[in-house]
Design an enzyme around this catalytic site. Structure first.
Site, PDB file in Angstrom:
ATOM      1  N   HIS A  75       1.129  -8.690  -0.209  1.00 38.80           N
ATOM      2  CA  HIS A  75       1.748  -8.069  -1.991  1.00 38.80           C
ATOM      3  C   HIS A  75       0.680  -7.222  -1.717  1.00 38.80           C
ATOM      4  O   HIS A  75      -0.761  -7.090  -1.627  1.00 38.80           O
ATOM      5  CB  HIS A  75       0.973  -9.940  -2.873  1.00 38.80           C
ATOM      6  CG  HIS A  75       1.866 -10.055  -2.564  1.00 38.80           C
ATOM      7  ND1 HIS A  75       2.563 -11.638  -4.109  1.00 38.80           N
ATOM      8  CD2 HIS A  75       3.212 -10.538  -2.105  1.00 38.80           C
ATOM      9  CE1 HIS A  75       3.835 -12.098  -3.991  1.00 38.80           C
ATOM     10  NE2 HIS A  75       3.708 -11.778  -2.536  1.00 38.80           N
ATOM     11  N   GLU A  77      -1.619  -6.255  -4.495  1.00 41.44           N
ATOM     12  CA  GLU A  77      -2.710  -6.181  -4.002  1.00 41.44           C
ATOM     13  C   GLU A  77      -3.930  -6.818  -3.542  1.00 41.44           C
ATOM     14  O   GLU A  77      -4.945  -6.415  -3.495  1.00 41.44           O
ATOM     15  CB  GLU A  77      -2.442  -8.051  -5.321  1.00 41.44           C
ATOM     16  CG  GLU A  77      -2.049  -6.637  -6.505  1.00 41.44           C
ATOM     17  CD  GLU A  77      -0.311  -7.177  -6.666  1.00 41.44           C
ATOM     18  OE1 GLU A  77       0.158  -7.295  -5.708  1.00 41.44           O
ATOM     19  OE2 GLU A  77       0.218  -7.560  -7.523  1.00 41.44           O
ATOM     20  N   CYS A 101       1.445 -11.986  -9.200  1.00 40.29           N
ATOM     21  CA  CYS A 101       1.784 -12.872  -9.460  1.00 40.29           C
ATOM     22  C   CYS A 101       0.086 -14.247  -9.166  1.00 40.29           C
ATOM     23  O   CYS A 101      -1.335 -13.972  -9.281  1.00 40.29           O
ATOM     24  CB  CYS A 101       2.601 -13.368  -7.586  1.00 40.29           C
ATOM     25  SG  CYS A 101       1.043 -13.243  -6.299  1.00 40.29           S
ATOM     26  N   CYS A 104      -2.320 -13.723  -5.733  1.00 42.53           N
ATOM     27  CA  CYS A 104      -2.293 -12.245  -6.256  1.00 42.53           C
ATOM     28  C   CYS A 104      -4.324 -12.382  -6.741  1.00 42.53           C
ATOM     29  O   CYS A 104      -4.958 -12.543  -7.099  1.00 42.53           O
ATOM     30  CB  CYS A 104      -1.993 -11.127  -6.299  1.00 42.53           C
ATOM     31  SG  CYS A 104      -0.859 -11.298  -4.997  1.00 42.53           S
TER      32      CYS A 104
HETATM   33  O1  LIG Z   1       2.099  -9.964  -7.229  1.00 42.83           O
HETATM   34  C1  LIG Z   1       3.644  -9.658  -6.250  1.00 42.83           C
HETATM   35  N1  LIG Z   1       3.195  -8.466  -5.540  1.00 42.83           N
HETATM   36  C2  LIG Z   1       3.377  -7.757  -4.577  1.00 42.83           C
HETATM   37  O2  LIG Z   1       3.438  -7.206  -4.102  1.00 42.83           O
HETATM   38  N2  LIG Z   1       4.737  -8.623  -4.474  1.00 42.83           N
HETATM   39  C3  LIG Z   1       6.368  -7.745  -3.591  1.00 42.83           C
HETATM   40  C4  LIG Z   1       6.421  -9.025  -2.693  1.00 42.83           C
HETATM   41  C5  LIG Z   1       7.793  -8.606  -1.652  1.00 42.83           C
HETATM   42  O3  LIG Z   1       7.749  -7.451  -1.158  1.00 42.83           O
HETATM   43  C6  LIG Z   1       8.479  -7.869  -3.191  1.00 42.83           C
HETATM   44  C7  LIG Z   1       9.426  -9.185  -3.980  1.00 42.83           C
HETATM   45  O4  LIG Z   1      10.472  -9.174  -3.905  1.00 42.83           O
HETATM   46  P1  LIG Z   1      11.916  -9.904  -4.524  1.00 42.83           P
HETATM   47  O5  LIG Z   1      11.289  -9.527  -6.827  1.00 42.83           O
HETATM   48  O6  LIG Z   1      12.633  -9.555  -4.377  1.00 42.83           O
HETATM   49  O7  LIG Z   1      11.411 -11.065  -5.024  1.00 42.83           O
HETATM   50  O8  LIG Z   1       7.085  -7.864  -4.273  1.00 42.83           O
HETATM   51  C8  LIG Z   1       5.403  -9.314  -5.080  1.00 42.83           C
HETATM   52  C9  LIG Z   1       4.783 -10.090  -5.767  1.00 42.83           C
HETATM   53  C10 LIG Z   1       5.100 -10.727  -6.769  1.00 42.83           C
HETATM   54  O9  LIG Z   1       4.790 -10.909  -8.380  1.00 42.83           O
HETATM   55 ZN   LIG Z   2       1.195 -11.265  -6.031  1.00 41.23          ZN
END
Ligand SMILES: O=c1[nH]c(=O)n([C@H]2C[C@H](O)[C@@H](COP(=O)(O)O)O2)cc1CO
Ligand SMILES: [Zn+2]
Length: 164
Positions: A75, A77, A101, A104
């Site tokens: 992620h 973050e 999330c 994170c």
């Molecule tokens: O906190 C986050 N930070 C973050 O970088 N992500 C990224 C992981 C995935 O590549 C994408 C989430 O994909 P999707 O919305 O298609 O489920 O976003 C997802 C979250 C979840 O909220």
């Molecule tokens: Zn996350």
């Protein structure tokens, strides 16, 4: 001129554009108490783990989670936080394009970040509990959470006509 908050959020937005996730590009920018950028990140696979060998899919036709991005992606973050040396954790602010999330949130808290500024909140049905848990954890740990209120609607960057 650009406000500090717009400036750091814009850097998170720009960083998000580096992500190869076809469905969602997330960016983050970690800033010290003194307003120095400590780390920038976006969602992507770990270093050395090739995009050619890992899937960007959200779902697998065969129902195999290993054919989706979720078990592999780092992620934004986490990348921003890992990119720093954690020299002066006190008072750090994390600018994120999307509300973090719960996983994170745990890392944000443990690394000593004091404030999270996010742009949008993603709340989709079955992943709701993830964001409720995240809100709970951040609030319990005393991490300030603020939705970014942009002062400028857009910050264009024009390589064709630089005002220099
Ligand atoms: O906190 C986050 N930070 C973050 O970088 N992500 C990224 C992981 C995935 O590549 C994408 C989430 O994909 P999707 O919305 O298609 O489920 O976003 C997802 C979250 C979840 O909220
Ligand atoms: Zn996350």
């Amino acid at each position: 001129f650009i406000s500090w908050d717009d400036y750091f959020m814009a850097i998170a937005f720009l960083s998000a554009e580096r992500s190869k996730d076809p469905n969602r590009q997330v960016g983050a920018c970690l800033v010290s108490q003194e307003g120095i950028i400590l780390g920038i990140g976006y969602n992507g696979f770990p270093r050395g783990c090739s995009d050619d060998k890992l899937p960007w899919a959200k779902k697998s036709a065969r129902g195999d989670p290993l054919e989706t991005k979720y078990p592999y992606v780092v992620h934004a973050e986490v990348n921003a936080i890992l990119n720093t040396n954690h020299a002066s954790a006190a008072g750090q602010k994390l600018y994120v394009t999307m509300f973090p999330c719960n996983e994170c949130a745990k890392i944000i808290i443990q690394s000593g970040v004091s404030e999270v500024l996010y742009f949008v909140e993603k709340r989709i049905d079955n992943s709701d509990h993830v964001y409720v848990a995240s809100h709970n954890l951040l609030s319990m740990a005393g991490v300030k959470v603020r939705k970014h209120q942009p002062q400028m609607a857009q910050i264009p960057i024009n390589f064709q006509d630089p005002r220099v």
